[in-house]
Design an enzyme around this catalytic site. Structure first.
Site, PDB file in Angstrom:
ATOM      1  N   GLU A  40      37.905  41.864  36.384  1.00  0.00           N
ATOM      2  CA  GLU A  40      36.810  41.878  35.405  1.00  0.00           C
ATOM      3  C   GLU A  40      36.954  40.674  34.478  1.00  0.00           C
ATOM      4  O   GLU A  40      38.068  40.369  34.033  1.00  0.00           O
ATOM      5  CB  GLU A  40      36.954  43.177  34.596  1.00  0.00           C
ATOM      6  CG  GLU A  40      35.934  43.412  33.525  1.00  0.00           C
ATOM      7  CD  GLU A  40      36.302  44.651  32.673  1.00  0.00           C
ATOM      8  OE1 GLU A  40      37.489  44.799  32.292  1.00  0.00           O
ATOM      9  OE2 GLU A  40      35.410  45.461  32.413  1.00  0.00           O
ATOM     10  N   ASP A  42      43.799  43.463  33.503  1.00  0.00           N
ATOM     11  CA  ASP A  42      43.856  44.930  33.662  1.00  0.00           C
ATOM     12  C   ASP A  42      44.785  45.337  34.806  1.00  0.00           C
ATOM     13  O   ASP A  42      45.181  46.510  34.908  1.00  0.00           O
ATOM     14  CB  ASP A  42      42.450  45.493  33.927  1.00  0.00           C
ATOM     15  CG  ASP A  42      41.533  45.336  32.717  1.00  0.00           C
ATOM     16  OD1 ASP A  42      41.980  44.791  31.698  1.00  0.00           O
ATOM     17  OD2 ASP A  42      40.365  45.750  32.812  1.00  0.00           O
ATOM     18  N   HIS A  73      42.499  49.894  32.756  1.00  0.00           N
ATOM     19  CA  HIS A  73      41.051  49.615  32.672  1.00  0.00           C
ATOM     20  C   HIS A  73      40.363  50.901  32.255  1.00  0.00           C
ATOM     21  O   HIS A  73      40.315  51.883  33.021  1.00  0.00           O
ATOM     22  CB  HIS A  73      40.572  49.124  34.049  1.00  0.00           C
ATOM     23  CG  HIS A  73      39.112  48.871  34.186  1.00  0.00           C
ATOM     24  ND1 HIS A  73      38.465  47.860  33.519  1.00  0.00           N
ATOM     25  CD2 HIS A  73      38.162  49.499  34.942  1.00  0.00           C
ATOM     26  CE1 HIS A  73      37.177  47.866  33.864  1.00  0.00           C
ATOM     27  NE2 HIS A  73      36.971  48.854  34.712  1.00  0.00           N
ATOM     28  N   HIS A  93      37.349  38.481  31.334  1.00  0.00           N
ATOM     29  CA  HIS A  93      37.956  38.760  30.026  1.00  0.00           C
ATOM     30  C   HIS A  93      37.754  37.578  29.087  1.00  0.00           C
ATOM     31  O   HIS A  93      38.676  37.186  28.366  1.00  0.00           O
ATOM     32  CB  HIS A  93      39.449  39.075  30.186  1.00  0.00           C
ATOM     33  CG  HIS A  93      39.717  40.505  30.557  1.00  0.00           C
ATOM     34  ND1 HIS A  93      39.431  41.010  31.801  1.00  0.00           N
ATOM     35  CD2 HIS A  93      40.218  41.547  29.835  1.00  0.00           C
ATOM     36  CE1 HIS A  93      39.758  42.301  31.820  1.00  0.00           C
ATOM     37  NE2 HIS A  93      40.236  42.648  30.649  1.00  0.00           N
ATOM     38  N   HIS A 147      38.109  44.570  24.245  1.00  0.00           N
ATOM     39  CA  HIS A 147      38.033  43.913  25.555  1.00  0.00           C
ATOM     40  C   HIS A 147      38.133  42.388  25.427  1.00  0.00           C
ATOM     41  O   HIS A 147      37.282  41.755  24.811  1.00  0.00           O
ATOM     42  CB  HIS A 147      36.715  44.284  26.249  1.00  0.00           C
ATOM     43  CG  HIS A 147      36.525  43.565  27.546  1.00  0.00           C
ATOM     44  ND1 HIS A 147      37.258  43.871  28.672  1.00  0.00           N
ATOM     45  CD2 HIS A 147      35.742  42.528  27.875  1.00  0.00           C
ATOM     46  CE1 HIS A 147      36.907  43.044  29.639  1.00  0.00           C
ATOM     47  NE2 HIS A 147      35.993  42.216  29.180  1.00  0.00           N
ATOM     48  N   GLU A 155      37.433  52.149  32.044  1.00  0.00           N
ATOM     49  CA  GLU A 155      36.380  52.804  32.829  1.00  0.00           C
ATOM     50  C   GLU A 155      36.927  53.624  34.007  1.00  0.00           C
ATOM     51  O   GLU A 155      36.229  54.444  34.586  1.00  0.00           O
ATOM     52  CB  GLU A 155      35.385  51.765  33.359  1.00  0.00           C
ATOM     53  CG  GLU A 155      34.474  51.162  32.298  1.00  0.00           C
ATOM     54  CD  GLU A 155      35.059  49.952  31.596  1.00  0.00           C
ATOM     55  OE1 GLU A 155      36.305  49.816  31.541  1.00  0.00           O
ATOM     56  OE2 GLU A 155      34.274  49.135  31.084  1.00  0.00           O
ATOM     57  N   GLU A 215      44.854  42.421  24.556  1.00  0.00           N
ATOM     58  CA  GLU A 215      45.065  41.953  25.938  1.00  0.00           C
ATOM     59  C   GLU A 215      45.501  40.493  25.966  1.00  0.00           C
ATOM     60  O   GLU A 215      46.358  40.107  26.771  1.00  0.00           O
ATOM     61  CB  GLU A 215      43.777  42.130  26.755  1.00  0.00           C
ATOM     62  CG  GLU A 215      43.484  43.579  27.085  1.00  0.00           C
ATOM     63  CD  GLU A 215      42.178  43.752  27.847  1.00  0.00           C
ATOM     64  OE1 GLU A 215      42.205  44.391  28.903  1.00  0.00           O
ATOM     65  OE2 GLU A 215      41.138  43.241  27.381  1.00  0.00           O
TER      66      GLU A 215
END
Ligand SMILES: [Zn+2]
Length: 254
Positions: free
Chosen positions: A31, A42, A118, A33, A174, A120, A179
């Site tokens: 994904e 992630d 992650h 970032h 996010h 989700e 991160e």
């Protein structure tokens, strides 16, 4: 050596056939970032945490990460429409978790720790676990499984140290300070701080809409700015997660 797939099968068999090994399974996503960081935090963060956790336990192995995750959502991951964000259906993720757990259990493993990176993914992992346990139970196999998301181990003291100007909440983290700091500590070659974008944390209405509205998301793809991220903060975050998870595993699987 604690990377499961790096073992030859005989060594793997002798460490796992009696069910006393703890198997850690990192689960992530590919994904975007933000423009300053690679698309795999992630995956790489839960993988590094799992390996460090395993090295502090007597007999623990880290299975290869499940690298694809459930569809990125606008209010937690920027959305599924960014180039590079490569996601799978919920059903595919459920099936993958279920299949991997069943295969590892058939080898003799009975204790698992699923380390999510992650947001989700969460409920699809739960469903995969539930279906795997149900199917294994029909075959007379009982397993114990822990599921955690690493950020839940970041305590208030660490939050105050990493976000001295105030914490805006995990939902807009996010690609932000958490991160990026962890990646600066673990994989500095995959971060370019010159490319971080300075913007206020994203704000969203209390509902979602479908199809998603790209204009809701900052153009950078990050939901808050990573400009205050540092490797020192990453080290602090990493230690608190590793020590916390080790503690939980010792409590559950003593
Ligand atoms: Zn992420």
């Amino acid at each position: 050596m604690n990377r499961l797939a790096d073992l030859d099968w005989k060594s793997y068999q002798s460490r796992t056939q009696h069910g006393d090994a703890v198997i850690l399974l990192p689960i992530g996503a590919i994904e975007q970032h933000g423009p300053h960081m690679s698309m795999n935090p992630d995956v790489l963060i839960p993988e590094a945490i799992s390996e460090s956790v395993a090295s502090g336990l007597t007999n623990a192995l880290v299975a290869p990460a499940i690298s694809y995750g459930y569809k990125s959502q606008v209010k937690s991951g920027g959305g599924n429409f960014f180039p590079g964000t490569t996601c799978i259906n919920g059903k595919t993720l459920i099936d993958t978790i279920q299949d991997v757990l069943i295969a590892l259990a058939r080898h003799g493993n009975r204790r698992f720790v699923l380390v999510n990176g992650h947001y989700e993914n969460s409920m699809f992992i739960v469903e995969g676990i539930d279906l795997a346990l149900e199917s294994l139970r029909r075959d007379g196999i009982d397993c114990n499984i822990m599921l955690l998301s690493y950020w839940d181990y970041v305590d208030q003291t660490t939050i105050k140290a990493v976000f001295p100007d105030g914490f805006t909440g995990w939902d807009v983290e996010h690609g932000g300070v958490l991160e990026t700091s962890l990646m600066l500590y673990l994989h500095p070659d995959l971060v370019n701080m010159d490319k971080t974008v300075n913007h206020a944390p994203a704000t969203f209405p209390p509902y979602d809409r479908f199809p998603p509205e790209p204009s809701w998301v900052p153009a950078s793809g990050t939901l808050s700015s990573a400009s205050k991220a540092t490797a020192e903060h990453g080290k602090l975050l990493f230690r608190v997660c590793v020590e916390g998870i080790q503690g939980s595993i010792k409590t559950e699987f003593a």
